[in-house]
Scaffold this motif. Structure first.
Motif, PDB file in Angstrom:
ATOM      1  N   TYR A  15      21.269-101.825  -2.129  1.00 49.90           N
ATOM      2  CA  TYR A  15      21.434-100.509  -1.521  1.00 49.90           C
ATOM      3  C   TYR A  15      21.871-100.769  -0.088  1.00 49.90           C
ATOM      4  CZ  TYR A  15      19.218 -98.205  -5.483  1.00 49.90           C
ATOM      5  OH  TYR A  15      18.939 -97.722  -6.741  1.00 49.90           O
ATOM      6  N   GLY A  16      23.112-100.457   0.225  1.00 50.35           N
ATOM      7  CA  GLY A  16      23.632-100.803   1.546  1.00 50.35           C
ATOM      8  C   GLY A  16      23.573-102.309   1.723  1.00 50.35           C
ATOM      9  N   ASP A  17      23.002-102.757   2.828  1.00 53.81           N
ATOM     10  CA  ASP A  17      22.915-104.220   3.011  1.00 53.81           C
ATOM     11  C   ASP A  17      21.557-104.753   2.568  1.00 53.81           C
ATOM     12  OD1 ASP A  17      21.380-103.254   5.021  1.00 53.81           O
ATOM     13  OD2 ASP A  17      22.584-104.068   6.676  1.00 53.81           O
ATOM     14  N   HIS A  18      20.783-103.897   1.871  1.00 53.28           N
ATOM     15  CA  HIS A  18      19.490-104.340   1.343  1.00 53.28           C
ATOM     16  C   HIS A  18      19.659-104.809  -0.103  1.00 53.28           C
ATOM     17  CE1 HIS A  18      15.136-103.166   0.051  1.00 53.28           C
ATOM     18  NE2 HIS A  18      15.348-104.468   0.011  1.00 53.28           N
ATOM     19  N   THR A  19      19.611-106.119  -0.303  1.00 52.55           N
ATOM     20  CA  THR A  19      19.723-106.664  -1.649  1.00 52.55           C
ATOM     21  C   THR A  19      18.396-106.477  -2.375  1.00 52.55           C
ATOM     22  OG1 THR A  19      21.328-108.279  -0.928  1.00 52.55           O
ATOM     23  CG2 THR A  19      20.181-108.756  -2.987  1.00 52.55           C
ATOM     24  N   VAL A  20      18.426-105.689  -3.452  1.00 51.95           N
ATOM     25  CA  VAL A  20      17.178-105.424  -4.188  1.00 51.95           C
ATOM     26  C   VAL A  20      17.012-106.434  -5.315  1.00 51.95           C
ATOM     27  CG1 VAL A  20      15.913-103.720  -5.538  1.00 51.95           C
ATOM     28  CG2 VAL A  20      17.294-102.987  -3.593  1.00 51.95           C
ATOM     29  N   LEU A  21      18.090-106.704  -6.064  1.00 49.73           N
ATOM     30  CA  LEU A  21      18.051-107.702  -7.139  1.00 49.73           C
ATOM     31  C   LEU A  21      19.149-108.719  -6.867  1.00 49.73           C
ATOM     32  CD1 LEU A  21      17.557-105.254 -10.148  1.00 49.73           C
ATOM     33  CD2 LEU A  21      15.814-106.668  -9.026  1.00 49.73           C
ATOM     34  N   ASP A  22      18.723-109.959  -6.723  1.00 50.49           N
ATOM     35  CA  ASP A  22      19.623-110.976  -6.193  1.00 50.49           C
ATOM     36  C   ASP A  22      20.056-111.960  -7.280  1.00 50.49           C
ATOM     37  OD1 ASP A  22      21.086-112.352  -4.379  1.00 50.49           O
ATOM     38  OD2 ASP A  22      19.394-113.278  -3.338  1.00 50.49           O
ATOM     39  N   GLY A  23      20.546-111.403  -8.402  1.00 53.80           N
ATOM     40  CA  GLY A  23      21.013-112.282  -9.469  1.00 53.80           C
ATOM     41  C   GLY A  23      19.878-112.715 -10.377  1.00 53.80           C
ATOM     42  N   ILE A  24      19.374-111.796 -11.198  1.00 51.71           N
ATOM     43  CA  ILE A  24      18.270-112.194 -12.072  1.00 51.71           C
ATOM     44  C   ILE A  24      18.729-112.343 -13.527  1.00 51.71           C
ATOM     45  CG2 ILE A  24      16.545-111.144 -10.530  1.00 51.71           C
ATOM     46  CD1 ILE A  24      16.050-109.026 -12.567  1.00 51.71           C
ATOM     47  N   ASP A  25      18.088-113.269 -14.218  1.00 46.21           N
ATOM     48  CA  ASP A  25      18.349-113.534 -15.642  1.00 46.21           C
ATOM     49  C   ASP A  25      17.100-113.173 -16.432  1.00 46.21           C
ATOM     50  OD1 ASP A  25      20.718-114.656 -14.793  1.00 46.21           O
ATOM     51  OD2 ASP A  25      19.975-116.725 -14.925  1.00 46.21           O
ATOM     52  N   LEU A  26      17.312-112.470 -17.544  1.00 47.24           N
ATOM     53  CA  LEU A  26      16.174-112.102 -18.397  1.00 47.24           C
ATOM     54  C   LEU A  26      16.585-112.221 -19.851  1.00 47.24           C
ATOM     55  CD1 LEU A  26      15.258-108.673 -16.736  1.00 47.24           C
ATOM     56  CD2 LEU A  26      13.903-110.775 -16.536  1.00 47.24           C
ATOM     57  N   THR A  27      15.682-112.689 -20.690  1.00 46.17           N
ATOM     58  CA  THR A  27      15.906-112.662 -22.135  1.00 46.17           C
ATOM     59  C   THR A  27      14.620-112.191 -22.794  1.00 46.17           C
ATOM     60  OG1 THR A  27      17.370-114.565 -21.935  1.00 46.17           O
ATOM     61  CG2 THR A  27      16.603-114.014 -24.149  1.00 46.17           C
ATOM     62  N   VAL A  28      14.727-111.147 -23.591  1.00 45.46           N
ATOM     63  CA  VAL A  28      13.546-110.621 -24.275  1.00 45.46           C
ATOM     64  C   VAL A  28      13.819-110.644 -25.778  1.00 45.46           C
ATOM     65  CG1 VAL A  28      11.990-108.665 -24.532  1.00 45.46           C
ATOM     66  CG2 VAL A  28      13.072-109.123 -22.307  1.00 45.46           C
ATOM     67  N   ALA A  29      12.988-111.366 -26.519  1.00 43.43           N
ATOM     68  CA  ALA A  29      13.176-111.462 -27.973  1.00 43.43           C
ATOM     69  C   ALA A  29      12.714-110.175 -28.647  1.00 43.43           C
ATOM     70  CB  ALA A  29      12.385-112.647 -28.516  1.00 43.43           C
ATOM     71  N   GLU A  30      13.367-109.841 -29.749  1.00 41.06           N
ATOM     72  CA  GLU A  30      13.003-108.650 -30.522  1.00 41.06           C
ATOM     73  C   GLU A  30      11.554-108.719 -30.986  1.00 41.06           C
ATOM     74  OE1 GLU A  30      15.500-107.986 -33.902  1.00 41.06           O
ATOM     75  OE2 GLU A  30      17.142-107.284 -32.618  1.00 41.06           O
ATOM     76  N   GLY A  31      10.886-107.565 -30.922  1.00 35.90           N
ATOM     77  CA  GLY A  31       9.524-107.496 -31.449  1.00 35.90           C
ATOM     78  C   GLY A  31       8.491-108.161 -30.568  1.00 35.90           C
ATOM     79  N   THR A  32       8.825-108.383 -29.298  1.00 42.42           N
ATOM     80  CA  THR A  32       7.865-109.006 -28.384  1.00 42.42           C
ATOM     81  C   THR A  32       7.595-108.074 -27.202  1.00 42.42           C
ATOM     82  OG1 THR A  32       9.520-110.117 -26.994  1.00 42.42           O
ATOM     83  CG2 THR A  32       8.752-111.308 -28.953  1.00 42.42           C
ATOM     84  N   ILE A  33       6.565-108.413 -26.455  1.00 42.81           N
ATOM     85  CA  ILE A  33       6.244-107.685 -25.218  1.00 42.81           C
ATOM     86  C   ILE A  33       6.598-108.596 -24.046  1.00 42.81           C
ATOM     87  CG2 ILE A  33       4.459-106.562 -23.846  1.00 42.81           C
ATOM     88  CD1 ILE A  33       2.866-106.090 -26.395  1.00 42.81           C
ATOM     89  N   PHE A  34       7.452-108.065 -23.187  1.00 41.73           N
ATOM     90  CA  PHE A  34       7.883-108.820 -22.009  1.00 41.73           C
ATOM     91  C   PHE A  34       7.395-108.076 -20.785  1.00 41.73           C
ATOM     92  CE2 PHE A  34      10.742-109.950 -18.604  1.00 41.73           C
ATOM     93  CZ  PHE A  34      11.012-111.294 -18.806  1.00 41.73           C
ATOM     94  N   SER A  35       6.819-108.796 -19.853  1.00 35.56           N
ATOM     95  CA  SER A  35       6.314-108.127 -18.655  1.00 35.56           C
ATOM     96  C   SER A  35       7.003-108.628 -17.406  1.00 35.56           C
ATOM     97  CB  SER A  35       4.807-108.350 -18.542  1.00 35.56           C
ATOM     98  OG  SER A  35       4.354-107.762 -17.350  1.00 35.56           O
ATOM     99  N   LEU A  36       7.500-107.674 -16.633  1.00 36.81           N
ATOM    100  CA  LEU A  36       8.067-107.983 -15.319  1.00 36.81           C
ATOM    101  C   LEU A  36       6.981-107.664 -14.303  1.00 36.81           C
ATOM    102  CD1 LEU A  36      10.749-108.823 -13.959  1.00 36.81           C
ATOM    103  CD2 LEU A  36      11.264-106.380 -13.727  1.00 36.81           C
ATOM    104  N   LEU A  37       6.537-108.722 -13.648  1.00 30.83           N
ATOM    105  CA  LEU A  37       5.366-108.608 -12.779  1.00 30.83           C
ATOM    106  C   LEU A  37       5.822-108.726 -11.341  1.00 30.83           C
ATOM    107  CD1 LEU A  37       2.184-108.813 -12.848  1.00 30.83           C
ATOM    108  CD2 LEU A  37       2.501-111.278 -12.891  1.00 30.83           C
ATOM    109  N   GLY A  38       5.408-107.797 -10.505  1.00 31.85           N
ATOM    110  CA  GLY A  38       5.803-107.917  -9.103  1.00 31.85           C
ATOM    111  C   GLY A  38       5.102-106.882  -8.253  1.00 31.85           C
TER     112      GLY A  38
END
Ligand SMILES: Nc1ncnc2c1ncn2[C@@H]1O[C@H](COP(=O)(O)OP(=O)(O)OP(=O)(O)O)[C@@H](O)[C@H]1O
Ligand SMILES: [Mg+2]
Length: 319
Positions: A15-38
């Motif tokens: 947002y403007g010069d505020h980088t919120v997500l700086d190149g993230i990689d995610l893989t979530v397998a079908e039928g699983t629970i994935f948690s993004l913790l922060g």
């Protein structure tokens, strides 16, 4: 091979010069629970908004259920359900009416909507409150209704943005049970954000720790706990002679546990089976009898503190 429900490569957002997500990689397998913790402001909601096509990323390849979020928004939207950080419940309507409204929005035939609403009210333990205005619901009931509304479109991938924030422990556990049930019984995939380490630990098959727009660690709860020092194996002995013999056999890294009865040794360990077996083999070889043995791994609080250098002090650095 298990199919991926969600894949993201090099996801970026500023947002403007505020980088919120700086190149993230995610893989979530079908039928699983994935948690993004922060912590607050880490970029969790922004990630959910991008994965659910509500906002566009600045860069990255992102697919949900095999549909590209940038080029096939409709394809993604047909597959997903989203429960936002702030409830979508209409307080003036009853629980049942809220569900009927969702059915209409999803263009379901009225009769199907009615039977589905009844089924969901049962599943979410809202039968008694079904015909009362949602304004009279407790926080936990409102969250349950919100989740039920997400299920009306029969989504295959469900996004839950901080589903239990602000709930008391009992209501939180009720939501956890429901989420587990969705995965076990319906086979859906759940992408969940949380600030609660225990929630990720209890629910998630895999956890990614998001900090300042980057994934700083990813793995199962056990894998994350093994990343940091502090894990140990505890061995109890019946008497001093056995303890002394064990200490000799195990070498200088074995220490008498502080604050115990003086009959427990603590041996540093990564929490894995191999280090446990090595300890047992050494005791066996010397014919030393252990009263009890247990493995202690650091909890996710320790992991988070170590990885991010702070517990929950994000607010201060933002100020
Ligand atoms: N529309 C926007 N315009 C400008 N900045 C934004 C916008 N949306 C989010 N941000 C900023 O992006 C950063 C990440 O916000 P986000 O809401 O994704 O965090 P979060 O991890 O969901 O936090 P919380 O735990 O408080 O919900 C914050 O610094 C926030 O101020
Ligand atoms: Mg948020």
């Amino acid at each position: 091979m298990v199919n991926s429900a969600i894949t993201a490569r090099g996801l970026r957002k500023a947002y403007g010069d505020h980088t919120v997500l700086d190149g993230i990689d995610l893989t979530v397998a079908e039928g699983t629970i994935f948690s993004l913790l922060g912590p607050n402001g880490a970029g969790k909601t922004t990630t959910v908004q991008i994965l659910t096509t509500l906002i566009a990323a600045d860069g990255g390849d992102i697919a949900v259920g095999g549909h590209d979020v940038a080029h096939d928004r409709e394809g993604v939207r047909e597959l997903i359900g989203v429960t936002g950080q702030f409830a979508a419940v209409d307080e003036l309507l009853t629980g049942r009416e809220n569900l009927h409204m969702m059915g209409d929005l999803n263009h379901l035939p009225r009769r199907d909507t009615r039977s589905l609403a009844t089924e969901l009210l049962e599943r979410f333990d809202l039968v008694e409150a079904a015909d009362k205005p949602a304004s009279t619901y407790s926080g936990g009931m409102t969250r349950r209704l919100d989740l039920a509304m997400t299920l009306v479109g029969n989504p295959r991938v469900i996004f839950l943005d901080e589903p239990t924030t602000g709930l008391d422990p009992r209501s939180r556990r009720a939501i956890w049970d429901i989420i587990r049930g969705l995965v076990d019984e319906l086979g859906v995939t759940v992408f969940l954000t949380t600030q609660y380490l225990e929630e990720a630990d209890q629910l998630a098959d895999r956890i990614a720790v998001l900090d300042h727009g980057r994934i700083v660690a990813e793995g199962t709860a056990a894998e994350l706990k093994r990343l940091i020092p502090g894990g140990h194996i505890r061995i109890d002995f019946a008497d001093q002679a056995a303890l002394a013999a064990a200490q000799y056999a195990l070498g200088p890294s074995a220490r008498v546990l502080d604050g115990g009865d003086g009959l427990t040794l603590a041996v540093p360990s990564d929490g894995g089976v191999r280090s446990l077996r090595a300890v047992l083999d050494l005791l066996d070889a010397e014919n030393i009898e252990a009263g009890g043995i247990s493995v202690h791994t650091p909890n996710l609080d320790d992991v988070f503190l170590t990885l991010t250098g702070r517990a929950t002090i994000e607010q201060e650095s933002l100020a």
